[in-house]
Design a protein around this motif. Structure first.
Motif, short mmCIF file in Angstrom:
data_model
loop_
_atom_site.label_atom_id
_atom_site.label_comp_id
_atom_site.label_asym_id
_atom_site.label_seq_id
_atom_site.Cartn_x
_atom_site.Cartn_y
_atom_site.Cartn_z
N THR A 24 0.86 -1.21 -0.10
CA THR A 24 0.11 0.03 0.07
C THR A 24 0.88 1.31 0.08
OG1 THR A 24 -0.18 -0.28 2.28
CG2 THR A 24 -2.02 -1.04 1.04
N ALA A 25 1.94 1.26 0.58
CA ALA A 25 3.03 2.34 0.58
C ALA A 25 3.44 2.79 -0.86
CB ALA A 25 4.18 2.21 1.66
N ALA A 26 3.48 1.78 -1.64
CA ALA A 26 4.06 2.06 -2.94
C ALA A 26 2.87 2.29 -3.77
CB ALA A 26 4.60 0.71 -3.44
N GLY A 27 1.66 2.40 -3.54
CA GLY A 27 0.52 2.56 -4.36
C GLY A 27 -0.23 1.49 -4.74
N GLY A 28 -0.05 0.31 -4.34
CA GLY A 28 -0.83 -0.83 -4.56
C GLY A 28 -2.32 -0.99 -4.49
N GLY A 29 -3.00 -1.49 -5.41
CA GLY A 29 -4.32 -1.60 -5.28
C GLY A 29 -5.03 -2.12 -4.06
N ASP A 56 4.82 -15.49 -18.63
CA ASP A 56 3.50 -15.68 -19.62
C ASP A 56 2.48 -15.07 -18.69
OD1 ASP A 56 5.27 -16.35 -21.59
OD2 ASP A 56 4.81 -18.36 -21.15
N VAL A 57 1.59 -14.28 -19.22
CA VAL A 57 0.15 -13.82 -18.54
C VAL A 57 -0.74 -14.72 -19.13
CG1 VAL A 57 -1.48 -12.07 -18.31
CG2 VAL A 57 1.06 -11.51 -18.36
N LEU A 58 -1.33 -15.64 -18.15
CA LEU A 58 -2.45 -16.61 -18.89
C LEU A 58 -4.01 -16.09 -18.78
CD1 LEU A 58 -0.71 -19.57 -17.22
CD2 LEU A 58 -0.17 -18.95 -19.42
N ALA A 59 -4.10 -15.19 -18.10
CA ALA A 59 -5.38 -14.71 -17.73
C ALA A 59 -5.45 -13.02 -17.88
CB ALA A 59 -5.85 -15.20 -16.28
N GLN A 60 -6.43 -12.68 -18.26
CA GLN A 60 -6.68 -11.21 -18.40
C GLN A 60 -6.38 -10.51 -16.85
OE1 GLN A 60 -10.14 -9.48 -20.53
NE2 GLN A 60 -9.02 -8.79 -22.17
N ASP A 61 -7.01 -10.89 -15.97
CA ASP A 61 -6.95 -10.56 -14.85
C ASP A 61 -5.82 -11.47 -14.10
OD1 ASP A 61 -7.14 -9.64 -12.21
OD2 ASP A 61 -9.07 -10.56 -11.74
N CYS A 62 -4.68 -10.92 -13.91
CA CYS A 62 -3.63 -11.69 -13.31
C CYS A 62 -3.30 -11.01 -11.91
CB CYS A 62 -2.24 -11.82 -14.19
SG CYS A 62 -1.46 -10.13 -14.66
N GLY A 63 -4.17 -10.03 -11.42
CA GLY A 63 -3.95 -9.49 -10.14
C GLY A 63 -3.05 -7.97 -10.30
N GLN A 64 -3.07 -7.55 -11.68
CA GLN A 64 -2.58 -6.36 -11.70
C GLN A 64 -3.26 -5.18 -10.89
OE1 GLN A 64 -4.06 -8.11 -13.98
NE2 GLN A 64 -4.64 -6.90 -15.79
N TRP A 65 -2.32 -4.18 -10.53
CA TRP A 65 -2.87 -3.19 -9.45
C TRP A 65 -4.02 -2.18 -10.46
CZ3 TRP A 65 1.99 -0.31 -7.31
CH2 TRP A 65 2.70 -1.12 -6.30
N ASN A 66 -3.82 -2.12 -11.70
CA ASN A 66 -4.87 -1.20 -12.23
C ASN A 66 -6.29 -1.76 -12.39
OD1 ASN A 66 -3.52 -2.79 -14.31
ND2 ASN A 66 -5.04 -1.90 -15.85
N PHE A 67 -6.52 -3.14 -12.15
CA PHE A 67 -7.71 -3.61 -12.32
C PHE A 67 -8.11 -3.92 -10.99
CE2 PHE A 67 -9.90 -7.80 -13.89
CZ PHE A 67 -11.12 -6.90 -14.22
N HIS A 68 -7.34 -3.53 -9.74
CA HIS A 68 -7.77 -3.74 -8.37
C HIS A 68 -7.33 -2.75 -7.51
CE1 HIS A 68 -8.67 -8.10 -9.14
NE2 HIS A 68 -7.44 -8.09 -9.89
N PRO A 69 -8.16 -1.52 -7.82
CA PRO A 69 -7.87 -0.33 -7.19
C PRO A 69 -8.05 -0.52 -5.79
CG PRO A 69 -9.79 -0.13 -8.45
CD PRO A 69 -9.31 -1.20 -8.92
#
Length: 255
Positions: A129-134, A242-255
């Motif tokens: 969270t300190a780094a801005g993680g979702g 390799d990214v196997l799913a559109q939602d791989c836990g990336q921050w921008n998808f999990h604000p």
């Protein structure tokens, strides 16, 4: 300066890969989006965003843990300024926690059971969270060893339950070979991706006998070792996933 055809292709690959991941966050992706975007992971130092894009990768899996005693990894932990530079360049970020390591100056994290899981989850969430993680993004916790089922039941499973008690199952992921990924899924200690049929499993090629867990969202296909060096990005060798799913836990998808 003239731009080579190779540079143009690399740039196009980076844009396509980022768009493929960004589509999950409601951004429009081009019709010919890359089929398999890649994320890199590394610890030695922070790699400039421009170098990552130039190499054709869609983003990074970065540590939300500190360096072990006696080591000083420049990319551990991810910092807010670095995270902002990656985001500004259109790159995605996924969080991973690993402090200890087999044979290292600190024991493998999972060997510390439930209390260790509680402590590690608190440390990971603070740095994330300190780094801005979702706030709803998962953190992948590492089982960086070839463990058997008994070790999973006696040590790693209680460790994950300690993690769950702090950040919840839906924010918990695993990095491991295929068997711990399967066990973590069956025991209900990792969350589910918004991509149907996928869970927060980042599987490494190590200890997987050539098999890929069909529910994983990330697959570590290239592992940098002294005998088999990984590709060089921004002057350092990296692992490639390799990214196997559109939602791989990336921050921008999990604000």
């Amino acid at each position: 300066m003239p731009v080579s055809r190779r540079d143009v292709l690399r740039c196009a690959a980076a844009v396509s890969a980022s768009a493929a991941l960004g589509a999950a966050a409601g951004k429009q992706a081009p019709a010919a989006a890359a089929a398999s975007p890649t994320l890199i992971d590394f610890a030695m130092r922070q790699i400039p965003a421009e170098a990552i894009r130039a190499a054709g990768h869609a983003g990074v899996i970065n540590y939300v843990s500190t360096s072990r005693p006696g080591s000083s990894f420049g990319a551990k932990p991810i910092t807010l300024p670095y995270a902002k530079s990656l985001t500004a360049a259109g790159l995605v970020i996924v969080s991973n926690y690993q402090y200890g390591k087999p044979g290292g100056t600190a024991p493998s994290d999972f060997t510390r059971g439930y209390p260790g899981g509680v402590a590690d989850a608190k440390a990971a969430w603070h740095l994330h969270t300190a780094a801005g993680g979702g706030r709803t993004a998962p953190i992948y916790f590492s089982v960086d060893d070839d463990i058997d089922r008994q070790t999973w039941n006696d040590l790693a499973l209680p460790w994950f339950r300690g993690i769950n008690s702090v950040i919840g199952v839906m924010r918990t992921g695993i990095y491991a070979g295929i068997r711990p990924c399967q066990w973590a899924t069956a025991d209900g200690v990792i969350g589910r991706s918004q991509t149907p049929g996928r869970v927060w499993a980042w599987q490494t090629r190590s200890w997987s006998n050539g098999q890929i867990f069909p529910h994983a969202v990330l697959y570590q296909r290239i592992i940098d070792t002294a005998s088999n060096p990984g590709p060089v990005v921004g002057g350092i060798r990296v692992d490639v996933n390799d990214v196997l799913a559109q939602d791989c836990g990336q921050w921008n998808f999990h604000p």
